[in-house]
Design a protein around this motif. Sequence first.
Motif, PDB file in Angstrom:
ATOM      1  N   PHE A 304       0.845  -1.304   0.199  1.00 36.45           N
ATOM      2  CA  PHE A 304       0.035   0.076  -0.069  1.00 36.45           C
ATOM      3  C   PHE A 304       0.907   1.329  -0.026  1.00 36.45           C
ATOM      4  O   PHE A 304       0.586   2.197  -0.579  1.00 36.45           O
ATOM      5  CB  PHE A 304      -1.001   0.189   1.011  1.00 36.45           C
ATOM      6  N   LYS A 305       2.015   1.350   0.715  1.00 33.23           N
ATOM      7  CA  LYS A 305       2.870   2.337   0.710  1.00 33.23           C
ATOM      8  C   LYS A 305       3.374   2.696  -0.590  1.00 33.23           C
ATOM      9  O   LYS A 305       3.552   3.704  -1.114  1.00 33.23           O
ATOM     10  CB  LYS A 305       4.156   2.070   1.815  1.00 33.23           C
ATOM     11  N   ALA A 380     -11.989 -10.429   3.026  1.00 35.67           N
ATOM     12  CA  ALA A 380     -10.572 -10.161   3.053  1.00 35.67           C
ATOM     13  C   ALA A 380     -10.330  -8.742   3.574  1.00 35.67           C
ATOM     14  O   ALA A 380      -9.527  -8.585   4.605  1.00 35.67           O
ATOM     15  CB  ALA A 380      -9.832 -10.235   1.755  1.00 35.67           C
ATOM     16  N   MET A 381     -11.075  -7.740   2.919  1.00 37.16           N
ATOM     17  CA  MET A 381     -10.843  -6.415   3.489  1.00 37.16           C
ATOM     18  C   MET A 381     -11.221  -6.316   5.001  1.00 37.16           C
ATOM     19  O   MET A 381     -10.807  -5.664   5.853  1.00 37.16           O
ATOM     20  CB  MET A 381     -11.637  -5.312   2.561  1.00 37.16           C
ATOM     21  N   GLN A 382     -12.525  -6.762   5.347  1.00 36.77           N
ATOM     22  CA  GLN A 382     -12.868  -6.526   6.886  1.00 36.77           C
ATOM     23  C   GLN A 382     -12.171  -7.181   7.775  1.00 36.77           C
ATOM     24  O   GLN A 382     -12.081  -6.648   8.966  1.00 36.77           O
ATOM     25  CB  GLN A 382     -14.394  -6.914   6.638  1.00 36.77           C
ATOM     26  N   ASP A 383     -11.879  -8.448   7.318  1.00 34.17           N
ATOM     27  CA  ASP A 383     -11.012  -9.057   8.281  1.00 34.17           C
ATOM     28  C   ASP A 383      -9.693  -8.336   8.677  1.00 34.17           C
ATOM     29  O   ASP A 383      -9.180  -8.146   9.886  1.00 34.17           O
ATOM     30  CB  ASP A 383     -10.570 -10.490   7.855  1.00 34.17           C
ATOM     31  N   PHE A 384      -9.093  -7.767   7.252  1.00 35.41           N
ATOM     32  CA  PHE A 384      -7.917  -7.167   7.743  1.00 35.41           C
ATOM     33  C   PHE A 384      -8.114  -5.950   8.623  1.00 35.41           C
ATOM     34  O   PHE A 384      -7.172  -5.641   9.212  1.00 35.41           O
ATOM     35  CB  PHE A 384      -7.299  -6.948   6.434  1.00 35.41           C
ATOM     36  N   GLU A 385      -8.862  -5.145   8.022  1.00 34.42           N
ATOM     37  CA  GLU A 385      -9.276  -3.710   8.788  1.00 34.42           C
ATOM     38  C   GLU A 385      -9.651  -4.104  10.127  1.00 34.42           C
ATOM     39  O   GLU A 385      -9.045  -3.162  11.169  1.00 34.42           O
ATOM     40  CB  GLU A 385     -10.432  -3.192   8.101  1.00 34.42           C
ATOM     41  N   LYS A 386     -10.154  -5.156  10.616  1.00 41.36           N
ATOM     42  CA  LYS A 386     -10.567  -5.316  12.068  1.00 41.36           C
ATOM     43  C   LYS A 386      -9.401  -5.618  12.922  1.00 41.36           C
ATOM     44  O   LYS A 386      -8.900  -5.117  14.062  1.00 41.36           O
ATOM     45  CB  LYS A 386     -11.357  -6.650  12.180  1.00 41.36           C
ATOM     46  N   ALA A 392      -5.385   0.363   7.533  1.00 39.79           N
ATOM     47  CA  ALA A 392      -6.613   0.403   6.764  1.00 39.79           C
ATOM     48  C   ALA A 392      -7.017   1.808   6.750  1.00 39.79           C
ATOM     49  O   ALA A 392      -7.559   2.380   5.612  1.00 39.79           O
ATOM     50  CB  ALA A 392      -7.946  -0.399   7.476  1.00 39.79           C
ATOM     51  N   LYS A 393      -6.939   2.541   7.680  1.00 37.61           N
ATOM     52  CA  LYS A 393      -7.552   4.055   7.716  1.00 37.61           C
ATOM     53  C   LYS A 393      -6.417   4.898   6.833  1.00 37.61           C
ATOM     54  O   LYS A 393      -7.038   5.738   6.141  1.00 37.61           O
ATOM     55  CB  LYS A 393      -7.208   4.554   9.351  1.00 37.61           C
ATOM     56  N   LYS A 394      -5.205   4.301   6.908  1.00 39.34           N
ATOM     57  CA  LYS A 394      -4.298   5.282   6.003  1.00 39.34           C
ATOM     58  C   LYS A 394      -4.639   5.112   4.493  1.00 39.34           C
ATOM     59  O   LYS A 394      -4.391   5.764   3.821  1.00 39.34           O
ATOM     60  CB  LYS A 394      -2.973   4.620   6.418  1.00 39.34           C
ATOM     61  N   TYR A 395      -4.775   3.781   4.160  1.00 42.63           N
ATOM     62  CA  TYR A 395      -4.772   3.382   2.826  1.00 42.63           C
ATOM     63  C   TYR A 395      -6.093   3.069   2.138  1.00 42.63           C
ATOM     64  O   TYR A 395      -6.313   3.088   0.857  1.00 42.63           O
ATOM     65  CB  TYR A 395      -3.675   2.277   2.491  1.00 42.63           C
ATOM     66  N   PHE A 396      -7.109   2.321   2.800  1.00 36.09           N
ATOM     67  CA  PHE A 396      -8.188   1.938   1.820  1.00 36.09           C
ATOM     68  C   PHE A 396      -9.124   2.827   1.122  1.00 36.09           C
ATOM     69  O   PHE A 396      -9.711   2.502   0.554  1.00 36.09           O
ATOM     70  CB  PHE A 396      -8.874   1.033   3.052  1.00 36.09           C
ATOM     71  N   ASP A 397      -8.887   4.075   1.837  1.00 38.44           N
ATOM     72  CA  ASP A 397      -9.824   4.969   0.990  1.00 38.44           C
ATOM     73  C   ASP A 397      -9.092   5.964  -0.016  1.00 38.44           C
ATOM     74  O   ASP A 397      -9.555   6.814  -0.702  1.00 38.44           O
ATOM     75  CB  ASP A 397     -10.455   5.978   2.131  1.00 38.44           C
TER      76      ASP A 397
END
Length: 408
Positions: A304-305, A380-386, A392-397
């Motif tokens: 993500f970076k 996959a996304m929700q499990d990782f975010e949890k 997640a806050k930094k990159y998912f949006d």
Amino acid sequence: MKVGIIDADLIGRAKHRFPNLACEKISAFHKEMGDEVSLLMSYEDIGSFEKVYISKVFTDTPIPEWLVSYVDGEYPGESYPGFLPNFISSKDAVDISIGGTGFYFDKAPNLPYEIEHHKPDYNLYDEWIENEISKAKSEKGDNFNLTNFMVQFKEYTDYSIGFLTRGCFRKCKFCVNQKYDHVFEHSSLEEFYDETRPKLCFLDDNFFGCPKWKPLLEEALKSGKPLKFKQGMDERIMTEDKFKLLFSAKYDGDFTFAFDNISDYNIIHDKLKKLRKYTKSTSVKFYVLVGFESVDEIDIENAFKRIELLMRYKCLPYIMRYQDKKYQPWKESEFKGMYVTLARWCNQPSFFKKKSFRQFCEANQAIHKTEGTICASMKAMQDFEKRFPDIAKKYFDLRYADYNFPEE
Ligand code: SF4
């Protein structure tokens, strides 16, 4: 002599559409010797040939069991005085030579000089293409459109293909390119140039690492034909001179560079600033290697970076999931779903350009067919975010579309 050539990737990978250059050179060499050469589309009738070559580029291309045994040395047979160093002679007297990174990974033997430097037989695949056309015509009837259908074969029909240089000095651990410690001139353009083909495709490993990159590129530009470098170019060694000449080319398709290691973040950042002085192309792409250093949340965050940096410079990522000869570590990871979803998001620019990672997963969920259940991407996304809310806050949006070209 009857010579059979097998492009194992063509047989074993349904969607494979790139000519095997070694097969084309072997074909041309034998045709010049007066031999009868056929491209074989199965392993069944190799017994009717005196000499058979089997070449494979990808390690995970399936091959028949008996051939796996040959490769593993279970049937060494008798030595056969073939002229390739890596011959394997079978008991039924067919002389079989195998070659390519798909069999040998980083230890693939070179072709003999007289084959390596032979102009490729660009007609080797003609009969196969004709057969594919006939099949499609009879399947689709009036709906068949030849122009559209032929697009998939463009690499076989439109390009002169070769290596201007070979070798690389970096010896990245994940790369098959380990034989040399420098980049050197390999073939003149003339050696593989076909005037009738409208475009040029270079397979060089690290072209800009060659001290002679400038005259070689100038020579290619003189042809006036659109050109492309097929492998990811080494952004770390790019200079203003190199960018300037490269971006002056009539380029064919995406400019593709490599951003394999997070440890190169600062140098890639610096080079991106330079790159953007010379082009506003939205077709600048970077291979982003994942699943090599680790397959944990750190590896996901590092991907993500790199993606975020590329977005800032309006460049596109292309996720490459590491695999070696026999092993794909990401498949064993607890974050397997994240690796798959990341690759699906990034490697489809039409999605990547418009949607954030979260929006991509939501779009997948919206078309998910089984009501009341959650799709694999969303899960996959929700499990990782949890588990890793900060990442997640930094990159998912983040969205490519929200970035402008950097100011000069
Ligand atoms: S720079 Fe590229 S070609 Fe060279 S070793 Fe690394 S991955 Fe391979």
